[in-house]
Write an enzyme that holds these catalytic residues in place. Sequence first.
Site, PDB file in Angstrom:
ATOM      1  CG  ASP A 161      -1.925  10.556  -3.202  1.00  0.00           C
ATOM      2  OD1 ASP A 161      -1.488   9.807  -4.092  1.00  0.00           O
ATOM      3  OD2 ASP A 161      -1.174  11.183  -2.431  1.00  0.00           O
ATOM      4  CG  HIS A 201      -2.167  11.747  -7.490  1.00  0.00           C
ATOM      5  ND1 HIS A 201      -1.192  11.982  -6.555  1.00  0.00           N
ATOM      6  CD2 HIS A 201      -2.758  12.947  -7.709  1.00  0.00           C
ATOM      7  CE1 HIS A 201      -1.194  13.274  -6.213  1.00  0.00           C
ATOM      8  NE2 HIS A 201      -2.152  13.868  -6.906  1.00  0.00           N
TER       9      HIS A 201
END
Length: 386
Positions: free
Chosen positions: A215, A238
């Site tokens: 993430d 991310h």
Amino acid sequence: MLVIVSPSLCSKTGKPNIPNTFDIVKYGAKGDGHTDDSNAFLKAWEAACSSTKGTPILIVPAGKIFMTQPVTFHGPCKSETINVMIRGTITAPQNREHWKSDSNDHDSWITFNHISGLVVNGGGTLNGQGASWWDKKDASNRPTALRFLGCDNVKHGPLTHFNSPRNHISVTGCDGVLISNVNLIAPETSPNTDGVDISSSTKVFIEHSTISTGDDCVAINSGSKFINITNVKCGPGHGISVGSLGKHGECATVEEVYVSHIIFTRTTNGARIKTWEGGSGYARKITYDNITLIGVKNPVIIDQQYNALESVGRGVKISDVTFRNFRGTTKDKKAIELNCARIGCTNVVLEEINITSLNGNRPSSSCSNVQGSCYSCNPTVTCLGH
């Protein structure tokens, strides 16, 4: 033969100068990777935190693996500074069914609570044993591996973190935090395993670190200001995100964020700001500078309508944002996306942007409801002035 012995060499008496150390093994820790050593950690912490001699040092020795259940180390301590030196490995229970937690520590594995002058270093390892948690659909029930809660003047690193059930490090309600020389590692497919999450905190510095998770490498959440992230290798993951902000109509604020000298490698996003429609507050005075992109899907993205199903006409205000000196490649057709809601984004500046596609084609850009400028931008952003 006359031998003269200097009095200064012989007159020193008394005990040698013993450092103010608290080795968890001396407090009963086994370090065999299976025995629950939580009580030994807490006993050693109580002794160290109560010490008034200089800087007490709690030592987790090298060459051993210490398993602990969720533990909270409470402050304040009597000394101005306290050092937790992790030379060995601390591991969580291998399976989530073996975790034991109460209502006070169910959301974190290791928590440092309201401690000033805390240093956590030593070059050792924290293994969050997150794999058994990742198939659990409700991410809110997964614990954070390491949380600094209400701590001031914290230094963390060098240290390596593996496989947190959720985000690896949370910085919550802190003032003055330096995270440096850490490695945060989890599989690219592991859900919600952010590297560092920051909320309600001031003067947080992250530097000289590698973050490779499933993430956000860093997520900067509401209540955060004066955040500086520099010389970080991010990817996969991310990207480095401001937000998301304003969920469920909340008032959210983030300001004075400076992100520089970052290498994004195969990340889903690079520099991202994400806010929900229906919220309020602001995200302002945010700069991303000197950014290297290697096969990044969304190198530059502002999304003021994050996960929006319909336009509601209000949201978190985004202003005074600069993207400067971006260079590298994208694996998508679109390199820049500035998706602002009807309230608009103001004073968004792009300077010295040179992003090319991995396949050699020129990537595109898109924007809506944005006021700002673009100087020396490839690709060009047609809705911004030059």
